[in-house]
Design a protein around this motif. Structure first.
Motif, PDB file in Angstrom:
ATOM      1  N   LEU A  13       0.832  -1.201   0.000  1.00 22.73           N
ATOM      2  CA  LEU A  13       0.000   0.000   0.000  1.00 22.73           C
ATOM      3  C   LEU A  13       0.871   1.257   0.000  1.00 22.73           C
ATOM      4  O   LEU A  13       0.572   2.229  -0.714  1.00 22.73           O
ATOM      5  N   LEU A  14       1.963   1.252   0.771  1.00 16.89           N
ATOM      6  CA  LEU A  14       2.865   2.403   0.825  1.00 16.89           C
ATOM      7  C   LEU A  14       3.494   2.657  -0.546  1.00 16.89           C
ATOM      8  O   LEU A  14       3.541   3.808  -1.015  1.00 16.89           O
ATOM      9  N   VAL A  15       3.979   1.597  -1.194  1.00 12.85           N
ATOM     10  CA  VAL A  15       4.567   1.719  -2.532  1.00 12.85           C
ATOM     11  C   VAL A  15       3.525   2.235  -3.518  1.00 12.85           C
ATOM     12  O   VAL A  15       3.801   3.122  -4.343  1.00 12.85           O
ATOM     13  N   LEU A  16       2.316   1.700  -3.406  1.00  9.23           N
ATOM     14  CA  LEU A  16       1.239   2.086  -4.311  1.00  9.23           C
ATOM     15  C   LEU A  16       0.866   3.558  -4.137  1.00  9.23           C
ATOM     16  O   LEU A  16       0.654   4.275  -5.123  1.00  9.23           O
ATOM     17  N   VAL A  17       0.811   4.031  -2.898  1.00 14.59           N
ATOM     18  CA  VAL A  17       0.482   5.433  -2.637  1.00 14.59           C
ATOM     19  C   VAL A  17       1.556   6.357  -3.218  1.00 14.59           C
ATOM     20  O   VAL A  17       1.252   7.392  -3.826  1.00 14.59           O
ATOM     21  N   ALA A  18       2.830   5.989  -3.053  1.00 14.71           N
ATOM     22  CA  ALA A  18       3.923   6.803  -3.600  1.00 14.71           C
ATOM     23  C   ALA A  18       3.837   6.871  -5.124  1.00 14.71           C
ATOM     24  O   ALA A  18       3.968   7.949  -5.722  1.00 14.71           O
ATOM     25  N   LEU A  19       3.602   5.716  -5.753  1.00 11.81           N
ATOM     26  CA  LEU A  19       3.481   5.683  -7.209  1.00 11.81           C
ATOM     27  C   LEU A  19       2.244   6.452  -7.671  1.00 11.81           C
ATOM     28  O   LEU A  19       2.304   7.224  -8.644  1.00 11.81           O
ATOM     29  N   GLU A  20       1.130   6.262  -6.967  1.00 10.38           N
ATOM     30  CA  GLU A  20      -0.105   6.980  -7.303  1.00 10.38           C
ATOM     31  C   GLU A  20       0.088   8.488  -7.160  1.00 10.38           C
ATOM     32  O   GLU A  20      -0.459   9.273  -7.931  1.00 10.38           O
ATOM     33  N   GLY A  21       0.872   8.892  -6.152  1.00 13.36           N
ATOM     34  CA  GLY A  21       1.125  10.315  -5.945  1.00 13.36           C
ATOM     35  C   GLY A  21       1.819  10.946  -7.143  1.00 13.36           C
ATOM     36  O   GLY A  21       1.421  12.014  -7.621  1.00 13.36           O
ATOM     37  N   LEU A  22       2.866  10.288  -7.643  1.00 19.82           N
ATOM     38  CA  LEU A  22       3.598  10.812  -8.794  1.00 19.82           C
ATOM     39  C   LEU A  22       2.731  10.796 -10.053  1.00 19.82           C
ATOM     40  O   LEU A  22       2.720  11.762 -10.820  1.00 19.82           O
ATOM     41  N   LEU A  23       1.998   9.707 -10.268  1.00 17.18           N
ATOM     42  CA  LEU A  23       1.131   9.623 -11.443  1.00 17.18           C
ATOM     43  C   LEU A  23      -0.017  10.627 -11.343  1.00 17.18           C
ATOM     44  O   LEU A  23      -0.405  11.241 -12.343  1.00 17.18           O
ATOM     45  N   ALA A  24      -0.565  10.811 -10.131  1.00 16.63           N
ATOM     46  CA  ALA A  24      -1.665  11.761  -9.951  1.00 16.63           C
ATOM     47  C   ALA A  24      -1.199  13.185 -10.215  1.00 16.63           C
ATOM     48  O   ALA A  24      -1.943  13.999 -10.774  1.00 16.63           O
ATOM     49  N   ALA A  25       0.035  13.511  -9.816  1.00 17.65           N
ATOM     50  CA  ALA A  25       0.576  14.844 -10.081  1.00 17.65           C
ATOM     51  C   ALA A  25       0.694  15.076 -11.574  1.00 17.65           C
ATOM     52  O   ALA A  25       0.329  16.137 -12.091  1.00 17.65           O
ATOM     53  N   ASP A  26       1.201  14.079 -12.288  1.00 14.82           N
ATOM     54  CA  ASP A  26       1.318  14.179 -13.738  1.00 14.82           C
ATOM     55  C   ASP A  26      -0.062  14.334 -14.367  1.00 14.82           C
ATOM     56  O   ASP A  26      -0.270  15.163 -15.266  1.00 14.82           O
ATOM     57  N   ASN A  27      -1.035  13.565 -13.874  1.00 14.55           N
ATOM     58  CA  ASN A  27      -2.402  13.648 -14.384  1.00 14.55           C
ATOM     59  C   ASN A  27      -3.026  15.019 -14.114  1.00 14.55           C
ATOM     60  O   ASN A  27      -3.695  15.589 -14.974  1.00 14.55           O
ATOM     61  N   ALA A  28      -2.809  15.535 -12.901  1.00 17.33           N
ATOM     62  CA  ALA A  28      -3.374  16.835 -12.522  1.00 17.33           C
ATOM     63  C   ALA A  28      -2.822  17.945 -13.408  1.00 17.33           C
ATOM     64  O   ALA A  28      -3.558  18.854 -13.815  1.00 17.33           O
ATOM     65  N   LEU A  29      -1.531  17.869 -13.717  1.00 22.99           N
ATOM     66  CA  LEU A  29      -0.918  18.886 -14.565  1.00 22.99           C
ATOM     67  C   LEU A  29      -1.484  18.816 -15.978  1.00 22.99           C
ATOM     68  O   LEU A  29      -1.764  19.845 -16.603  1.00 22.99           O
ATOM     69  N   VAL A  30      -1.674  17.598 -16.488  1.00 24.37           N
ATOM     70  CA  VAL A  30      -2.251  17.422 -17.826  1.00 24.37           C
ATOM     71  C   VAL A  30      -3.660  18.015 -17.873  1.00 24.37           C
ATOM     72  O   VAL A  30      -4.010  18.752 -18.809  1.00 24.37           O
ATOM     73  N   LEU A  31      -4.473  17.720 -16.842  1.00 24.37           N
ATOM     74  CA  LEU A  31      -5.840  18.245 -16.806  1.00 24.37           C
ATOM     75  C   LEU A  31      -5.842  19.776 -16.724  1.00 24.37           C
ATOM     76  O   LEU A  31      -6.664  20.437 -17.365  1.00 24.37           O
ATOM     77  N   ALA A  32      -4.924  20.333 -15.934  1.00 18.51           N
ATOM     78  CA  ALA A  32      -4.851  21.795 -15.806  1.00 18.51           C
ATOM     79  C   ALA A  32      -4.518  22.439 -17.145  1.00 18.51           C
ATOM     80  O   ALA A  32      -5.079  23.477 -17.509  1.00 18.51           O
ATOM     81  N   ILE A  33      -3.619  21.815 -17.885  1.00 21.22           N
ATOM     82  CA  ILE A  33      -3.233  22.345 -19.201  1.00 21.22           C
ATOM     83  C   ILE A  33      -4.404  22.233 -20.179  1.00 21.22           C
ATOM     84  O   ILE A  33      -4.632  23.122 -21.006  1.00 21.22           O
ATOM     85  N   MET A  34      -5.170  21.164 -20.079  1.00 26.65           N
ATOM     86  CA  MET A  34      -6.285  20.931 -21.005  1.00 26.65           C
ATOM     87  C   MET A  34      -7.390  21.971 -20.849  1.00 26.65           C
ATOM     88  O   MET A  34      -8.094  22.281 -21.815  1.00 26.65           O
TER      89      MET A  34
END
Length: 272
Positions: free
Chosen positions: A11-32
């Motif tokens: 779960l800890l590994v998954l949260v860290a990975l999700e955090g980085l992917l979510a940041a990338d996703n959030a930036l993409v959505l903001a640009i869109m």
């Protein structure tokens, strides 16, 4: 206790990975949505976050019933490897500076999408993000030992809970902590590459699970649960993260390149 620690570590590994992917996703959505007026921008992002929740939850329930189908596992492994290789190559190609002799070509102004077309594009992006997130989470959790909790679909109840919590925490990060992770990615761009290399490594793990499936039986069915293989997998995963951190020198971000401010300004308002 050992079972609890193993589930907690995944779960800890998954949260860290999700955090980085979510940041990338959030930036993409903001640009869109950045071309929209402020009020419409906030509404579009609200719909985007709502769609992210619905699609991730839907993907989780669908995959829970299909997770033991080896063809689905194989497609998932290939997809994770594809996005990992594709993103990493794009990063390095983008990083190459054009020669001084190359004259920049004037760009034609692009016609911007209207509100509902932008919302549609955001929702399509949400589907892609949901598939990335759930497949990576399933590949990490599916080799966990049985928890004793009744199955949900084809997944052990404990595995389902870990995947659900990882995805849910990823959504919370996208909504409330995205700016922190975006800042981290901007200051240490190597972390984004490391995150997608980890996605590829997770794809390899899912490929191993596929090859060990009873209907494929190329490798021993119990190999994915082998403690030595698990140790190798997590040691390599941590090494990728550490190499990404230490090989990416901290960079100062100028105000005109501040994606953090962009994400913060375009977060949905609390009034929606």
């Amino acid at each position: 206790m050992e079972l609890l620690l193993e589930y907690g570590w995944v779960l800890l590994v998954l949260v860290a990975l999700e955090g980085l992917l979510a940041a990338d996703n959030a930036l993409v959505l903001a640009i869109m949505v950045k071309h929209l007026p402020e009020a419409q921008r906030k509404k579009a992002l609200f719909y985007g976050l709502l769609g992210a929740f619905v699609f991730r939850l839907g993907s989780l329930f669908v995959i829970s019933f299909l997770v033991d189908v080896w063809q689905v596992q194989a497609i998932g492994a290939l997809y994770l490897l594809y996005i990992s290789i594709n993103h990493t190559l794009k990063h390095f190609i983008k990083g190459k500076k054009p020669t001084e002799d190359a004259a920049p070509k004037p760009e034609k102004p692009k016609k911007q999408s209207g509100f509902w077309m932008t919302v549609f594009k955001v929702e399509v992006a949400d589907i892609a993000f949901a598939v990335d997130s759930i497949l990576a989470a399933v590949a990490l959790a599916v080799a966990l030992p049985p928890s004793g909790i009744p199955n949900i679909g084809g997944l052990d109840g404990g595995q389902f809970i870990v995947i659900f919590l990882g995805g849910f925490i990823g959504l919370i990060i996208m909504r409330f902590a995205a700016s922190y992770f975006v800042k981290l990615l901007q200051q240490r761009p190597g972390l984004e590459v490391a995150a997608f290399i980890i996605v590829g490594w997770v794809g390899i793990k899912l490929a191993v699970i596929t090859l060990a499936h009873p209907d494929v039986a190329i490798i021993n069915h119990h190999f994915p649960e082998n403690p030595i293989w698990k140790a190798i997998f997590y040691v390599v995963l941590v090494l990728i993260a550490l190499v990404g951190w230490f090989t990416s020198s901290k960079q100062e971000v100028s105000s005109d390149q501040n994606a953090v401010k962009e994400v913060e300004e375009q977060q949905p308002g609390n009034s929606f």
